[in-house]
Design a protein around this motif. Structure first.
Motif, PDB file in Angstrom:
ATOM      1  N   LYS A  13       0.238  -7.117  -3.673  1.00  0.00           N
ATOM      2  CA  LYS A  13       0.234  -7.752  -5.001  1.00  0.00           C
ATOM      3  C   LYS A  13       0.101  -9.145  -5.186  1.00  0.00           C
ATOM      4  CE  LYS A  13       1.928  -7.935  -9.224  1.00  0.00           C
ATOM      5  NZ  LYS A  13       3.220  -7.420  -9.825  1.00  0.00           N
ATOM      6  N   SER A  14      -0.746  -9.720  -6.043  1.00  0.00           N
ATOM      7  CA  SER A  14      -0.915 -11.097  -6.355  1.00  0.00           C
ATOM      8  C   SER A  14      -1.501 -11.844  -4.902  1.00  0.00           C
ATOM      9  CB  SER A  14       0.165 -11.659  -6.813  1.00  0.00           C
ATOM     10  OG  SER A  14       1.060 -11.866  -5.989  1.00  0.00           O
ATOM     11  N   PHE A 181       9.719  12.246 -16.713  1.00  0.00           N
ATOM     12  CA  PHE A 181       9.621  12.981 -15.323  1.00  0.00           C
ATOM     13  C   PHE A 181      10.233  14.495 -15.562  1.00  0.00           C
ATOM     14  CE2 PHE A 181       8.788  10.568 -11.631  1.00  0.00           C
ATOM     15  CZ  PHE A 181       8.551   9.399 -12.238  1.00  0.00           C
ATOM     16  N   PHE A 215       4.268   0.198  -5.893  1.00  0.00           N
ATOM     17  CA  PHE A 215       5.246  -0.263  -7.031  1.00  0.00           C
ATOM     18  C   PHE A 215       5.130  -1.690  -7.452  1.00  0.00           C
ATOM     19  CE2 PHE A 215       7.535   3.714  -6.129  1.00  0.00           C
ATOM     20  CZ  PHE A 215       8.119   3.994  -7.202  1.00  0.00           C
ATOM     21  N   ALA A 217       7.655  -4.261  -9.111  1.00  0.00           N
ATOM     22  CA  ALA A 217       8.794  -4.351  -9.734  1.00  0.00           C
ATOM     23  C   ALA A 217       9.570  -3.155 -10.471  1.00  0.00           C
ATOM     24  CB  ALA A 217       8.737  -5.796 -10.487  1.00  0.00           C
ATOM     25  N   PHE A 241       1.270   8.928  -6.494  1.00  0.00           N
ATOM     26  CA  PHE A 241       1.898   7.838  -5.730  1.00  0.00           C
ATOM     27  C   PHE A 241       1.395   7.143  -4.521  1.00  0.00           C
ATOM     28  CE2 PHE A 241       5.456  10.405  -7.728  1.00  0.00           C
ATOM     29  CZ  PHE A 241       5.245  10.036  -8.967  1.00  0.00           C
TER      30      PHE A 241
ATOM     31  N   PHE B  23       9.997  10.080  -6.269  1.00  0.00           N
ATOM     32  CA  PHE B  23       9.448   8.801  -6.746  1.00  0.00           C
ATOM     33  C   PHE B  23      10.533   7.628  -6.372  1.00  0.00           C
ATOM     34  CE2 PHE B  23       9.475   5.704 -10.612  1.00  0.00           C
ATOM     35  CZ  PHE B  23       8.183   5.478 -10.556  1.00  0.00           C
ATOM     36  N   ARG B  26      10.103   6.654  -2.890  1.00  0.00           N
ATOM     37  CA  ARG B  26       9.089   5.644  -2.560  1.00  0.00           C
ATOM     38  C   ARG B  26       9.343   4.307  -3.212  1.00  0.00           C
ATOM     39  NH1 ARG B  26       4.248   8.654  -1.366  1.00  0.00           N
ATOM     40  NH2 ARG B  26       4.629  10.792  -1.666  1.00  0.00           N
ATOM     41  N   PHE B  27       9.963   4.525  -4.314  1.00  0.00           N
ATOM     42  CA  PHE B  27      10.369   2.981  -5.153  1.00  0.00           C
ATOM     43  C   PHE B  27      11.337   2.171  -3.834  1.00  0.00           C
ATOM     44  CE2 PHE B  27      14.514   1.203  -6.815  1.00  0.00           C
ATOM     45  CZ  PHE B  27      13.891   0.286  -7.547  1.00  0.00           C
ATOM     46  N   GLU B  30       9.102   1.042  -1.018  1.00  0.00           N
ATOM     47  CA  GLU B  30       8.095  -0.323  -1.366  1.00  0.00           C
ATOM     48  C   GLU B  30       8.669  -1.589  -1.653  1.00  0.00           C
ATOM     49  OE1 GLU B  30       4.547   0.905  -3.394  1.00  0.00           O
ATOM     50  OE2 GLU B  30       4.622   3.086  -2.520  1.00  0.00           O
ATOM     51  N   GLU B  31       9.833  -1.436  -2.389  1.00  0.00           N
ATOM     52  CA  GLU B  31      10.413  -2.520  -2.924  1.00  0.00           C
ATOM     53  C   GLU B  31      11.233  -3.216  -1.725  1.00  0.00           C
ATOM     54  OE1 GLU B  31       9.777  -3.789  -5.970  1.00  0.00           O
ATOM     55  OE2 GLU B  31       9.169  -2.397  -7.159  1.00  0.00           O
ATOM     56  N   LEU B 277       8.580 -10.923 -10.997  1.00  0.00           N
ATOM     57  CA  LEU B 277       9.528 -10.968  -9.797  1.00  0.00           C
ATOM     58  C   LEU B 277       8.554 -10.776  -8.336  1.00  0.00           C
ATOM     59  CD1 LEU B 277      10.949  -8.519  -8.455  1.00  0.00           C
ATOM     60  CD2 LEU B 277      12.121  -8.433 -10.541  1.00  0.00           C
ATOM     61  N   ASP B 278       7.941  -9.825  -8.374  1.00  0.00           N
ATOM     62  CA  ASP B 278       7.050  -9.681  -7.109  1.00  0.00           C
ATOM     63  C   ASP B 278       5.730 -10.374  -6.898  1.00  0.00           C
ATOM     64  OD1 ASP B 278       5.847  -8.410  -9.260  1.00  0.00           O
ATOM     65  OD2 ASP B 278       5.478  -6.529  -8.146  1.00  0.00           O
ATOM     66  N   TYR B 279       5.574 -11.636  -8.001  1.00  0.00           N
ATOM     67  CA  TYR B 279       4.414 -12.412  -7.931  1.00  0.00           C
ATOM     68  C   TYR B 279       4.443 -13.441  -6.669  1.00  0.00           C
ATOM     69  CZ  TYR B 279       0.602 -15.440  -9.701  1.00  0.00           C
ATOM     70  OH  TYR B 279      -0.362 -16.307  -9.980  1.00  0.00           O
TER      71      TYR B 279
END
Lengths: 288, 281
Positions: A13-14, A181, A215, A217, A241, B23, B26-27, B30-31, B277-279
């Motif tokens: 990301k970015s 979902f 993902f 955010a 995913f 889902f 994975r969230f 990854e986060e 926020l993930d920049y």
């Protein structure tokens, strides 16, 4: 016949350099498969949700070509490699959500700028980006193609223009956050499958969807990239995913017999001029 | 000739739990990963929300990647301890207990006018302090456990239980958490128990809120999607229920936002200067 791979990609990301390094590693892994065309998702090198960060990370089309040519060189790739890639484009003072068809190492074949900028719910593109104004097909070394980016493809008129302009394949780089979902797949993924099959079958062409994963955010990009043949059949589909490479051979020779048996495109070509006055009328909001 | 009528369209809260679990797993992975973490920490209360969060965390990171805390006050129900241990045991995670009584009572002793409501908020904020400190100690990221219903109702302590940076359940209504909990194997006694914040003895969520979760969630889902009151009345919901639900949502928008800063410039953070926020270029 062209050997394709849809690279269902998760960007860093970015972080442009890190994303390019990741892309280089994936291409290295795919080298034994000898792809001739690599199709990447929308905003593949930066991630989709950048807000005002677009201004800091957008590239000119020439910078994009230079960066990807460098990857081609570092890999010591033998011969040409065609790449369809979504990126944030900078051109003078304007910024676009664009996708380029590049013939690496040297040629920019075409750049499409997204026309339909989603600005609702989780999407806010028009706040940060200018709108593209053209839908057109272009020639590649493998035939005639068009690019539509994400919501561009959700409007049936864009696929019709591309088909009438001679496209045999529509490349669709997309970034689609999973939502809904209730069913076997997220609702947005179901919608992509339905649309891709409908557009391919209506016009007798290939639809190649490359959908972002990862993902951002809390928003999980859904993946589920796919290729649909000119009969409207789903030929292959990537998982949800997660990163994946979906290989297939695109056979243009299937198109003429399919269009002969189901001549919807030539019907459209014949009948569309009759409908243009009505199109003008409804756009002018005239009451009949 | 057969005469057929389409069923009345409406919204369903029933989800594909396997897909949701995949889902959310994975969230979490990854986060956590881009933030530089491979471990999570969850405050387990004995209730279904924290049990479901713990179950997801264990799926994502393995039991060795998850710390579980139990943070009772002497007023907490003994059943909470029993269920917290049951949950941690079910998912193979050791439960660390930190008694927050001395923290809370230390302040309470100096504050003779402390009401039960204020003391409840104090407990929630004491738990938040311990959770973040233990997170620092274990290099683990705190997970929130709040569901969509309580977020929409503002039924939590601001900057208390809503403060963890990641919240896997935040877009699931309470009734959906029950469905996911069953899919993930949360013990049935925890899924079926009467929901309570357990901040005041004898307290239950549904008495506090004045509406049953099963009914509130259907009203919320239709309200958020733009259905009319008339539509909800036709489904059998009362004017009082609809009013109460809408009022709770509309009185608490501030609670779902960051603190308000006065805007003076054209570079005001979050107003003009907008970055996700993930920049992290």
């Amino acid at each position: 016949m062209a050997r394709h791979v849809i690279l269902q990609f998760r960007p860093e990301k970015s972080r442009l350099r890190e994303s390019l390094a990741r892309l280089r590693a994936h291409l290295e892994a795919l080298r034994p498969q000898a792809p001739e065309v690599v199709v990447l998702p929308e905003t593949a090198l930066t991630g989709y949700f950048l807000q005002g960060g677009v201004r800091e990370l957008a590239l000119t089309r020439f910078e994009l070509l230079e960066l990807l040519s460098q990857v081609h060189k570092e890999l010591a790739w033998e011969g040409l490699l065609d790449v369809v890639v979504g990126f944030y484009e900078r051109d003078e003072g304007a910024y676009y959500n664009s996708a380029a068809y590049l013939e690496l190492p040297h040629r920019i074949v075409h750049v499409h700028r997204k026309v339909f900028l989603p600005t609702y719910g989780v999407f806010d593109e028009e706040r940060y980006l200018a709108r593209g104004r053209r839908v057109e097909a272009f020639n590649t070394r493998f035939g005639r193609a068009a690019i539509l980016i994400c919501e561009d493809f959700w409007h049936s008129i864009t696929g019709a223009i591309a088909a009438l302009d001679g496209a045999e394949v529509i490349y669709v780089p997309a970034a689609s956050p999973a939502r809904g979902f209730q069913g076997e797949r997220p609702e947005n993924v179901e919608r992509w499958r339905t649309l891709a099959r409908a557009v391919a079958a209506e016009h007798g062409l290939y639809v190649v969807l490359a959908s972002l994963v990862g993902f951002e955010a809390g928003k999980g990009m859904s993946g589920g990239s796919l290729v649909v043949g000119p009969e409207g059949r789903l030929l292959a589909e990537a998982p949800l995913f997660e990163e994946a490479a979906l290989l297939f051979t695109l056979d243009r020779e299937r198109i003429p017999p399919v269009r002969y048996d189901s001549p919807l495109l030539s019907d459209l070509e014949a009948a569309l001029p009759l409908l243009l006055p009505d199109l003008e009328r409804v756009l002018a909001k005239e009451v009949p | 000739m057969r005469i057929l009528e389409a069923p009345k369209p409406g919204e369903t809260l029933e989800l594909n739990w396997a897909l949701v679990a995949d889902f959310l797993t994975r969230f979490l992975r990854e986060e956590l990963a881009w933030r530089g973490y491979d471990k999570a920490i969850v405050a387990v209360s004995g209730g279904v929300d924290s049990a479901t969060t713990l179950a997801l965390a264990v799926r994502a990171l393995g039991p060795e990647g998850v710390h579980a805390l139990f943070l009772p006050h002497r007023q907490s129900s003994p059943l909470s301890r029993e269920h917290a241990h049951l949950v941690a045991g079910s998912f193979g995670v050791r439960l660390e207990e930190v008694d927050i009584t001395p923290m809370v009572e230390g302040y309470a002793a100096q504050t003779p006018d402390l009401t039960p409501h204020r003391k409840g908020n104090l407990m929630a904020r004491a738990r938040m302090m311990v959770l973040f400190d233990k997170a620092e100690a274990y290099r683990a990221l705190p997970l929130g456990t709040g569901n969509k219903t309580e977020r929409l109702f503002g039924y939590y302590t601001w900057h208390g239980d809503d403060s963890p940076p990641l919240n896997p359940l935040g877009d699931l209504y309470k009734t959906q958490v029950w469905g996911l909990a069953r899919y993930l194997g949360v013990p049935e006694v925890v899924v079926r128990k009467v929901p309570t914040a357990d901040l005041i003895p004898g307290q239950t969520d549904e008495e506090d809120l004045g509406v049953r979760y099963l009914r509130a969630d259907v009203i919320l889902e239709h309200y958020l999607k733009g259905y009319s009151d008339a539509y909800l009345l036709a489904l059998g919901y009362t004017e009082e229920e609809i009013r109460r639900v809408k009022e709770r949502v509309n009185r608490t928008h501030w609670k779902r936002a960051l603190p308000t800063a006065a805007l003076l410039s054209s570079t005001a953070i979050g107003e003009f200067y907008l970055r996700p926020l993930d920049y992290r270029p």
